[in-house]
Design an enzyme around this catalytic site. Structure first.
Site, PDB file in Angstrom:
ATOM      1  N   GLY A 148       1.155  -1.444   0.234  1.00 50.66           N
ATOM      2  CA  GLY A 148       0.301   0.287  -0.429  1.00 50.66           C
ATOM      3  C   GLY A 148       0.859   1.168  -0.071  1.00 50.66           C
ATOM      4  N   CYS A 149       0.330   2.845  -0.244  1.00 52.00           N
ATOM      5  CA  CYS A 149       1.094   3.600  -0.243  1.00 52.00           C
ATOM      6  C   CYS A 149       1.983   4.211   0.427  1.00 52.00           C
ATOM      7  CB  CYS A 149      -0.026   4.496  -1.055  1.00 52.00           C
ATOM      8  SG  CYS A 149      -1.374   4.903  -0.243  1.00 52.00           S
ATOM      9  N   TYR A 150       0.142   4.052   2.189  1.00 50.45           N
ATOM     10  CA  TYR A 150       1.185   4.698   3.526  1.00 50.45           C
ATOM     11  C   TYR A 150       2.067   3.603   3.557  1.00 50.45           C
ATOM     12  CZ  TYR A 150      -2.194   7.724   4.317  1.00 50.45           C
ATOM     13  OH  TYR A 150      -2.853   9.143   4.367  1.00 50.45           O
TER      14      TYR A 150
END
Length: 345
Positions: A148-150
């Site tokens: 994921g991005c985070y």
């Protein structure tokens, strides 16, 4: 090589095509969408230009299996866990940008995502694609779960400290801010211009689905890691994530020691750049690129380490890292198709 993108009309899918159309090893990219069928991609996205054969098609897994060697899923949760097993069983390589295969424990996935996912057989087969730290397994992967991005921003920032066991295992705080594109392309009240403009909002307090993903990887590096504090904020910009990370050092450190650690950890990494002493990155400095820029500091007064990690959420946090993983899986130059400088200002 022939490649397919499922979910081509979402932000992640559009970014995949932006990079893949210039990739030296990709000859054709089939585009599949559940919302649009039979129209040319440029009708919805004129900025990409007239790409030959870029016609949006209805999702057809059997056709993909016959025509493509690799399939990207740029889809919401629940899609890839339903469709990917058929492709995998037919020998197709799958790169999934959703969270469906990231968590190894089905019960943990179901608790955080509030839905069921694929069987344990496929969850255990999936390789987590944090490229800089999992390259050996990625090279052998058939099913690749893109981070994921985070988690990408947080884990790249934390990895050297956690792997070297320099910080107290119960002291990690990640304070993250994201641009609005991280919420996807589908319209919602929370991302309406009037709601977002000139406003900063915290959301999913103590309940963001990326928490178990971050903790799973941290515990793989150090089994003593305790639950982290992770907060997410929506800020009025289109792209970018800044993760500001705090942790208590186990012993007194120096800035020089920290910088040496990070530079050594990432000296062979194509897309991680460590800043000079006293310099910290800004989201604008990675905009549109596959870079993660990191700055570090040590507070002698509190004994805490501060790490600032920035990425473009749609590139290093999604499509760019997915293509970086494709390159590693196929034995190509890791930078293939990705060497675009950040857009500035």
């Amino acid at each position: 090589m022939n490649i397919a993108i499922i979910g081509a009309t979402g932000y992640g899918g559009v970014e995949l095509l932006r990079f893949l159309q210039h990739h030296p090893h990709v000859h054709h990219c089939s585009l599949y969408s559940s919302s649009q069928d039979g129209i040319h991609f440029s009708e919805s996205f004129p900025h990409v230009g007239e790409i030959e054969g870029a016609i949006l098609q209805k999702i057809d897994v059997e056709q993909m299996a016959d025509e493509c060697e690799v399939v990207f899923f740029a889809t919401p949760p629940g899609v890839s866990s339903t469709l990917a097993p058929t492709l995998i069983d037919k020998g197709v390589k799958v790169i999934d940008l959703s969270g469906d295969f990231r968590l190894k424990d089905r019960s943990v996935y179901e608790m955080w995502y509030k839905r069921q996912t694929a069987s344990d057989h496929y969850l255990q087969q999936a390789v987590y694609g944090l490229t800089e730290w999992n390259k050996e397994d990625i090279q052998k992967a058939q099913l690749l779960s893109n981070p994921g991005c985070y988690p990408t921003a947080a884990l790249l920032g934390l990895a050297p400290l956690v792997k070297e066991r320099l910080i107290e295992e119960d002291s990690i705080i990640v304070d993250a801010k994201s641009g609005v594109s991280g919420a996807g392309r589908k319209a919602s009240l929370n991302t309406h211009f009037s709601e977002v403009n000139e406003n900063v909002k915290i959301y999913k307090v103590n309940s963001h689905q990326h928490i178990p993903e971050i903790e799973q990887m941290l515990k793989a590096w150090n089994e003593r890691i305790q639950p982290i504090t992770f907060s997410t904020h929506l800020i009025p910009m289109t792209r970018g994530i800044m993760a500001t990370i705090y942790a208590k050092a186990k012993k007194e450190l120096s800035l020089e020691t920290l910088l040496d650690l990070y530079k050594t950890s990432y000296e062979d990494s194509k897309f991680v750049r460590v800043r000079k002493p006293g310099q910290f990155p800004a989201t604008k400095e990675v905009y549109g690129s596959n870079y993660c820029d990191i700055g570090v500091a040590y507070d002698e007064r509190t004994g805490r380490v501060t790490v600032v990690s920035v990425i473009d959420n749609l590139v290093k946090g999604a499509a760019g890292q997915a293509i970086q993983n494709l390159n590693v899986m196929m034995g190509w130059d890791e930078e293939s198709g990705l060497m675009l400088a950040p857009i500035y200002p």
